[in-house]
Scaffold this active site. Structure first.
Site, PDB file in Angstrom:
ATOM      1  N   TYR A 115      -5.606  11.014  -8.485  1.00  0.00           N
ATOM      2  CA  TYR A 115      -6.342  10.418  -9.112  1.00  0.00           C
ATOM      3  C   TYR A 115      -7.364  11.638  -9.245  1.00  0.00           C
ATOM      4  O   TYR A 115      -6.926  12.843  -9.915  1.00  0.00           O
ATOM      5  CB  TYR A 115      -7.033  10.330  -7.196  1.00  0.00           C
ATOM      6  CG  TYR A 115      -6.493   8.953  -6.788  1.00  0.00           C
ATOM      7  CD1 TYR A 115      -6.256   7.925  -7.126  1.00  0.00           C
ATOM      8  CD2 TYR A 115      -5.484   9.251  -5.618  1.00  0.00           C
ATOM      9  CE1 TYR A 115      -6.277   6.570  -6.634  1.00  0.00           C
ATOM     10  CE2 TYR A 115      -4.927   8.077  -5.158  1.00  0.00           C
ATOM     11  CZ  TYR A 115      -5.515   6.455  -5.518  1.00  0.00           C
ATOM     12  OH  TYR A 115      -5.210   5.656  -5.053  1.00  0.00           O
TER      13      TYR A 115
ATOM     14  N   GLN B  17     -12.596   8.268   3.194  1.00  0.00           N
ATOM     15  CA  GLN B  17     -11.799   9.149   2.254  1.00  0.00           C
ATOM     16  C   GLN B  17     -12.612   8.408   1.441  1.00  0.00           C
ATOM     17  O   GLN B  17     -13.062   7.220   0.443  1.00  0.00           O
ATOM     18  CB  GLN B  17     -10.446   8.510   1.648  1.00  0.00           C
ATOM     19  CG  GLN B  17      -9.471   8.989   0.421  1.00  0.00           C
ATOM     20  CD  GLN B  17      -8.421   8.570   0.220  1.00  0.00           C
ATOM     21  OE1 GLN B  17      -8.266   7.153  -0.269  1.00  0.00           O
ATOM     22  NE2 GLN B  17      -7.538   8.875   0.496  1.00  0.00           N
TER      23      GLN B  17
ATOM     24  N   ARG C  92       2.755   5.640   7.350  1.00  0.00           N
ATOM     25  CA  ARG C  92       3.570   4.591   7.442  1.00  0.00           C
ATOM     26  C   ARG C  92       3.884   4.536   8.940  1.00  0.00           C
ATOM     27  O   ARG C  92       4.218   3.209   9.731  1.00  0.00           O
ATOM     28  CB  ARG C  92       5.375   4.088   6.718  1.00  0.00           C
ATOM     29  CG  ARG C  92       4.983   4.122   5.145  1.00  0.00           C
ATOM     30  CD  ARG C  92       5.891   4.397   4.501  1.00  0.00           C
ATOM     31  NE  ARG C  92       6.008   6.574   4.743  1.00  0.00           N
ATOM     32  CZ  ARG C  92       6.986   6.575   4.089  1.00  0.00           C
ATOM     33  NH1 ARG C  92       7.870   5.833   3.390  1.00  0.00           N
ATOM     34  NH2 ARG C  92       7.521   8.363   4.107  1.00  0.00           N
TER      35      ARG C  92
END
Length: 408
Positions: free
Chosen positions: A181, A105, A357
């Site tokens: 972001y 990323q 998760r």
């Protein structure tokens, strides 16, 4: 007329561009907090090896800041730092050893920063003027509009970072255009009030991220798949909406530089629990902080971390509307936990499944599901793992740690 269901299997090989993936399961880019001093160490190798060995087709490493100012925290790596390359090469070779694809990323935090080196300015770049709630008590209280010459340099930094990632052995790249972001700040009408060519219409607000995406494509050539992580909605009034996402997806598809969309949601500075859902992560975040200023920052931000009802596949309904609008490959994230969920996502004609998760809780879940050993995850979506980005040990599943301790 009923919808025709697809015959896709999550465990079948999948061709994305010129790259063949062994299945359609993607380990999400989750910042691990394992780059103390800006340099990742052996723990980051071990962290990602678990997911490759556990059967994920793609393992995504985060967070690769494209320049020094692009860091959210001090303990993030900058892609232009030569000290990180040996560790990144070890990460990719380890992922490849298990037959998985390595993705990285690339991101710029914009105003969402507490990076200590910025405190001398004392501002962070964003789309427009305003307060920086992330850095308010860290000496970076303001955000200012990024000038066009800095926009141009940042696009070049994305290209440089992309080349270095490929040199380190990464097979895929992910450009983060969500979660508040920098690119997300430019795309959001709540944060972008500019009156130049980078503001106004959605097409103008997307000009900067599209230019960076084009530079990355030119830098790595046609064969490296590029993933765009995109918000379905920002999750707060005045932010980007589902209609914005649909139009943005059409523009990205028409440009032809991206290989895959990952549909997500939420804005870290305004609506963080819109991404996670379930119990608030704020109390664990406060508890794990080592100094009073950090504790105070999260205490003051508590109102932005309300509990949000959790349901499985919580982005599915919105994502289906994007799926109907574009033909390019799309992967879905958000509360995808069981084999029944996997089948639903495939039947709705999505191309990939992104897990965060659930894999942190159980890294070998893909192999378990494929073998038929079980069909539901033990992850309870408690969000306690989120707090560990600020711990010395990096992101862990506290439930697993507690179970191991009890067993001992």
């Amino acid at each position: 007329m009923s919808k025709v269901k697809t015959n896709k299997s999550v465990f079948e090989p999948w061709k994305l561009g010129n790259l063949t993936l062994k299945n359609r399961i993607i380990k999400a880019a989750t910042f691990e907090g394992l780059a103390q001093g800006g340099v990742p160490d052996e723990r980051l190798v071990q962290f990602h090896e678990k997911f490759a060995a556990g059967g994920a087709g793609v393992v995504t490493v985060a967070y690769g800041a494209v320049n020094d100012d692009a860091r959210t925290f001090d303990h993030q790596m900058c892609m232009q730092d030569d000290r990180i390359m040996d560790v990144l090469k070890k990460i990719t070779s380890t992922i490849h050893k298990h037959g998985a694809v390595a993705s990285l990323q690339l991101a710029h935090c914009g105003m969402q920063t507490r990076y200590s080196k910025l405190s001398s300015k004392p501002f962070s770049y964003s789309a427009s003027w305003g307060l920086n709630p992330y850095g308010l008590l860290s000496g970076i209280p303001f955000m200012r509009p990024m000038p066009e010459k800095v926009i141009e340099q940042t696009c070049d930094d994305y290209a440089i970072s992309a080349k270095r990632a490929v040199e380190a052995g990464f097979d895929m790249l992910e450009l983060h255009m969500g979660h508040g972001y920098l690119f997300s700040q430019f795309m959001s009408p709540a944060y972008n009030t500019r009156r130049d060519k980078f503001g106004g219409s959605l097409e103008n607000r997307m000009r900067f991220p599209r230019l960076a995406l084009r530079r990355v494509r030119e830098a790595v050539g046609p064969d490296v798949p590029i993933v765009v992580k995109l918000n379905l909605q920002d999750g707060f009034e005045g932010g980007s909406t589902l209609d914005d996402c649909i139009e943005a997806s059409k523009i990205i598809e028409q440009d032809g530089d991206a290989s895959l969309l990952v549909l997500t949601g939420g804005f870290s500075a305004k609506s963080p629990m819109y991404l996670f859902r379930g119990p608030s992560a704020i109390k664990p975040l406060i508890a794990i902080q080592k100094n009073l200023i950090s504790k105070l920052v999260y205490t003051l931000a508590a109102k932005k971390f309300p509990d949000m009802p959790f349901k499985e596949m919580f982005f599915l309904d919105d994502a289906k509307k994007v799926r109907a609008a574009v033909k390019m490959p799309i992967a879905l994230v958000g509360g995808i936990k069981s084999m029944a969920n996997f089948k639903t996502v495939m039947n709705e004609d999505f191309d990939g499944i992104v897990l965060g998760r659930t894999l942190i809780h159980e890294p070998n879940l893909p192999k378990i599901y494929e073998s038929g050993e079980k069909s539901t995850s033990g992850c309870i979506s408690c969000n306690r793992c989120v707090a560990h980005i600020d711990s010395d040990d990096g992101v862990i599943c506290p439930i697993n740690v507690e179970m191991a301790s009890e067993a001992a």
